[in-house]
Design a protein around this motif. Structure first.
Motif, PDB file in Angstrom:
ATOM      1  N   HIS A 176       5.895 -19.392  -9.191  1.00 20.35           N
ATOM      2  CA  HIS A 176       5.226 -19.879  -8.103  1.00 20.35           C
ATOM      3  C   HIS A 176       5.178 -19.507  -7.092  1.00 20.35           C
ATOM      4  O   HIS A 176       6.399 -19.628  -6.913  1.00 20.35           O
ATOM      5  N   TYR A 177       4.785 -18.505  -5.866  1.00 22.57           N
ATOM      6  CA  TYR A 177       5.081 -18.602  -4.551  1.00 22.57           C
ATOM      7  C   TYR A 177       4.566 -19.909  -3.840  1.00 22.57           C
ATOM      8  O   TYR A 177       3.684 -19.582  -3.230  1.00 22.57           O
ATOM      9  N   GLY A 178       5.698 -19.670  -2.282  1.00 23.56           N
ATOM     10  CA  GLY A 178       5.510 -21.400  -2.616  1.00 23.56           C
ATOM     11  C   GLY A 178       4.280 -22.215  -3.406  1.00 23.56           C
ATOM     12  O   GLY A 178       4.928 -22.349  -4.413  1.00 23.56           O
ATOM     13  N   GLU A 179       3.650 -22.476  -3.008  1.00 26.33           N
ATOM     14  CA  GLU A 179       2.078 -23.702  -3.170  1.00 26.33           C
ATOM     15  C   GLU A 179       1.684 -23.038  -4.012  1.00 26.33           C
ATOM     16  O   GLU A 179       0.891 -23.836  -5.051  1.00 26.33           O
ATOM     17  N   LEU A 180       1.293 -21.712  -4.525  1.00 25.34           N
ATOM     18  CA  LEU A 180       0.511 -20.770  -5.284  1.00 25.34           C
ATOM     19  C   LEU A 180       1.296 -20.590  -6.404  1.00 25.34           C
ATOM     20  O   LEU A 180       2.702 -19.976  -6.723  1.00 25.34           O
ATOM     21  N   HIS A 181       0.676 -21.144  -7.848  1.00 29.04           N
ATOM     22  CA  HIS A 181       0.654 -20.937  -8.820  1.00 29.04           C
ATOM     23  C   HIS A 181       0.337 -19.752  -9.265  1.00 29.04           C
ATOM     24  O   HIS A 181      -0.455 -19.074  -9.912  1.00 29.04           O
ATOM     25  N   VAL A 182       1.525 -18.602  -9.499  1.00 20.59           N
ATOM     26  CA  VAL A 182       0.963 -17.203  -9.768  1.00 20.59           C
ATOM     27  C   VAL A 182       0.902 -16.627 -11.364  1.00 20.59           C
ATOM     28  O   VAL A 182       0.497 -16.225 -11.485  1.00 20.59           O
ATOM     29  N   LEU A 183       2.009 -17.282 -11.956  1.00 16.03           N
ATOM     30  CA  LEU A 183       1.942 -17.143 -13.695  1.00 16.03           C
ATOM     31  C   LEU A 183       1.863 -18.845 -13.812  1.00 16.03           C
ATOM     32  O   LEU A 183       2.914 -19.068 -13.914  1.00 16.03           O
ATOM     33  N   GLY A 227      -7.596  -7.657 -15.299  1.00 17.53           N
ATOM     34  CA  GLY A 227      -7.471  -8.644 -14.331  1.00 17.53           C
ATOM     35  C   GLY A 227      -8.599  -8.717 -12.619  1.00 17.53           C
ATOM     36  O   GLY A 227      -7.773  -7.684 -12.435  1.00 17.53           O
ATOM     37  N   PRO A 228      -9.105  -9.676 -12.109  1.00 17.81           N
ATOM     38  CA  PRO A 228      -9.452  -9.347 -11.308  1.00 17.81           C
ATOM     39  C   PRO A 228      -8.697  -8.867  -9.667  1.00 17.81           C
ATOM     40  O   PRO A 228      -7.040  -9.873 -10.258  1.00 17.81           O
ATOM     41  N   SER A 229      -8.104  -8.709  -8.866  1.00 19.43           N
ATOM     42  CA  SER A 229      -7.602  -8.706  -7.761  1.00 19.43           C
ATOM     43  C   SER A 229      -6.668 -10.082  -7.612  1.00 19.43           C
ATOM     44  O   SER A 229      -7.038 -11.371  -7.643  1.00 19.43           O
ATOM     45  N   GLY A 230      -5.196 -10.035  -7.789  1.00 20.17           N
ATOM     46  CA  GLY A 230      -4.346 -11.895  -7.037  1.00 20.17           C
ATOM     47  C   GLY A 230      -3.575 -11.791  -8.308  1.00 20.17           C
ATOM     48  O   GLY A 230      -4.347 -13.396  -8.400  1.00 20.17           O
ATOM     49  N   SER A 231      -4.051 -11.519 -10.055  1.00 22.00           N
ATOM     50  CA  SER A 231      -4.193 -12.824 -10.647  1.00 22.00           C
ATOM     51  C   SER A 231      -3.478 -12.340 -11.644  1.00 22.00           C
ATOM     52  O   SER A 231      -2.603 -13.556 -12.550  1.00 22.00           O
ATOM     53  N   GLY A 232      -2.498 -11.437 -10.936  1.00 22.84           N
ATOM     54  CA  GLY A 232      -1.119 -11.715 -11.388  1.00 22.84           C
ATOM     55  C   GLY A 232      -0.376 -10.967 -11.847  1.00 22.84           C
ATOM     56  O   GLY A 232       0.668 -11.049 -13.051  1.00 22.84           O
ATOM     57  N   LYS A 233      -0.999 -10.214 -12.689  1.00 23.69           N
ATOM     58  CA  LYS A 233      -0.915  -8.520 -13.000  1.00 23.69           C
ATOM     59  C   LYS A 233       0.454  -7.822 -12.696  1.00 23.69           C
ATOM     60  O   LYS A 233       1.628  -7.789 -13.733  1.00 23.69           O
ATOM     61  N   SER A 234       0.225  -7.684 -11.596  1.00 23.63           N
ATOM     62  CA  SER A 234       1.654  -6.956 -11.293  1.00 23.63           C
ATOM     63  C   SER A 234       3.064  -7.990 -10.742  1.00 23.63           C
ATOM     64  O   SER A 234       4.232  -7.655 -11.586  1.00 23.63           O
ATOM     65  N   THR A 235       2.509  -9.547 -11.017  1.00 23.42           N
ATOM     66  CA  THR A 235       4.020 -10.646 -10.605  1.00 23.42           C
ATOM     67  C   THR A 235       4.939 -10.686 -12.187  1.00 23.42           C
ATOM     68  O   THR A 235       5.308 -10.594 -11.916  1.00 23.42           O
ATOM     69  N   LEU A 236       3.510 -10.626 -13.258  1.00 28.28           N
ATOM     70  CA  LEU A 236       3.738 -10.588 -14.318  1.00 28.28           C
ATOM     71  C   LEU A 236       4.139  -9.516 -15.108  1.00 28.28           C
ATOM     72  O   LEU A 236       5.992  -8.990 -15.497  1.00 28.28           O
ATOM     73  N   ASP A 253       2.167   0.074 -13.552  1.00 29.53           N
ATOM     74  CA  ASP A 253       1.362  -0.714 -12.591  1.00 29.53           C
ATOM     75  C   ASP A 253       0.292  -0.173 -11.776  1.00 29.53           C
ATOM     76  O   ASP A 253       0.323   1.106 -11.329  1.00 29.53           O
ATOM     77  N   GLU A 254      -0.201   0.158 -12.714  1.00 28.91           N
ATOM     78  CA  GLU A 254      -1.683   0.745 -11.214  1.00 28.91           C
ATOM     79  C   GLU A 254      -1.506   2.337 -11.457  1.00 28.91           C
ATOM     80  O   GLU A 254      -1.578   2.970 -10.261  1.00 28.91           O
ATOM     81  N   PRO A 255      -1.310   2.993 -13.127  1.00 30.36           N
ATOM     82  CA  PRO A 255      -0.243   4.196 -12.189  1.00 30.36           C
ATOM     83  C   PRO A 255      -1.079   5.413 -12.020  1.00 30.36           C
ATOM     84  O   PRO A 255      -1.073   6.322 -11.539  1.00 30.36           O
TER      85      PRO A 255
END
Ligand SMILES: Nc1ncnc2c1ncn2[C@@H]1O[C@H](COP(=O)(O)OP(=O)(O)OP(=O)(O)O)[C@@H](O)[C@H]1O
Ligand SMILES: [Mg+2]
Length: 245
Positions: free
Chosen positions: A13-20, A37-46, A164-166
């Motif tokens: 989570h980032y605060g309230e946001l459940h990212v993975l 996947g779409p922007s904000g879907s958690g790819k970079s976080t993964l 990550d998006e090289p």
């Protein structure tokens, strides 16, 4: 399959946001996995969780059977074993191309300068920029800098490279020179996790395509199956948007 990276029920989570959300995935040695996947879907976080640039809330991540270390020497070793190539090249601006590639091997791997120089020149040659070795990063094109970043990652003899998006910061005419280098690496058996929207690369080099949406893995299939016959509405919708561009 000989598993190299194993994520089991990973949540973040980032605060309230459940990212993975309960991510479980195994990447075998020598496998090439493309994450889209779409922007904000958690790819970079993964990606960032896999080399522990980000912490996770629960679940486990193991590399080569060892759980990710949280700090100290173990963490430094992990970082050395997991290469990372980002959208922005992150080369040291005031060091030459050669020095950018030899720094890690000398400081972290304890190689002699002569040994590190020799290996760096081989790698720069392999990615097609050996003739740029004495220059500073700003004197190279974006595509050349990104190939240096790949050589720098390889110089550490990593078990795995995360991309990550090289190519997303590159001018169109430079994208292929970087993708060609990556296709070559894939053929040589490097284990790679690649976040990219370059579907040509996915078709050519990926063993699997993982489609993420809203922090979840929605599909995990062979590229041909995914592109010709996506199962989920999310993936169908995403593909219809990117493939018409
Ligand atoms: N450091 C952070 N603090 C708070 N929220 C963050 C942080 N980093 C990312 N997020 C949020 O987490 C979610 C996932 O972000 P992430 O960067 O992993 O997505 P992404 O799939 O890589 O997107 P993109 O395709 O745009 O790169 C997004 O909603 C993002 O706003
Ligand atoms: Mg991202």
């Amino acid at each position: 399959m000989d598993p190299l990276v194993v994520l089991d029920s990973v949540n973040k989570h980032y605060g309230e946001l459940h990212v993975l959300k309960d991510i479980s995935i195994t990447v075998g040695k020598g496998e090439v996995v493309v994450i889209i996947g779409p922007s904000g879907s958690g790819k970079s976080t993964l990606c960032r969780a896999i080399n522990r640039l980000e912490t996770i809330d629960d679940g486990t991540i193991t590399i080569g059977g060892t759980p990710l270390p949280t700090e100290g020497a173990g963490l430094a070793k992990l970082r050395a074993d997991v290469g990372m190539v980002f959208q922005s090249f992150n080369l040291f601006a005031h060091k030459t191309i050669l020095e950018n590639v030899t720094l890690g091997p000398i400081k972290v791997r304890g190689k002699s300068k002569a040994e590190a120089d020799k290996r760096a020149m081989e790698l720069l040659d392999r990615v097609g920029v050996a003739n740029q070795a004495a220059k500073l990063p700003a004197q190279l094109s974006g595509g050349q800098q990104q190939r240096v970043a790949i050589a720098r990652a390889l110089a550490m003899d990593p078990q795995l490279i995360l991309f990550d998006e090289p190519t997303s910061a590159l001018d169109p005419e430079m994208i292929n020179e970087v993708l060609d280098t990556m296709v070559q690496l894939a053929k040589e058996g490097m284990t790679m996790i690649v976040v990219t929207h370059e579907m040509g690369f996915a078709r050519k080099a990926a063993d699997r395509v993982v489609f993420m949406a809203d922090g979840q893995i929605v599909e995990d299939r062979k590229p041909e199956e995914f592109f010709t016959n996506p199962q989920s509405d999310r993936a169908k919708d995403f593909l219809s948007k990117i493939l018409t561009h």
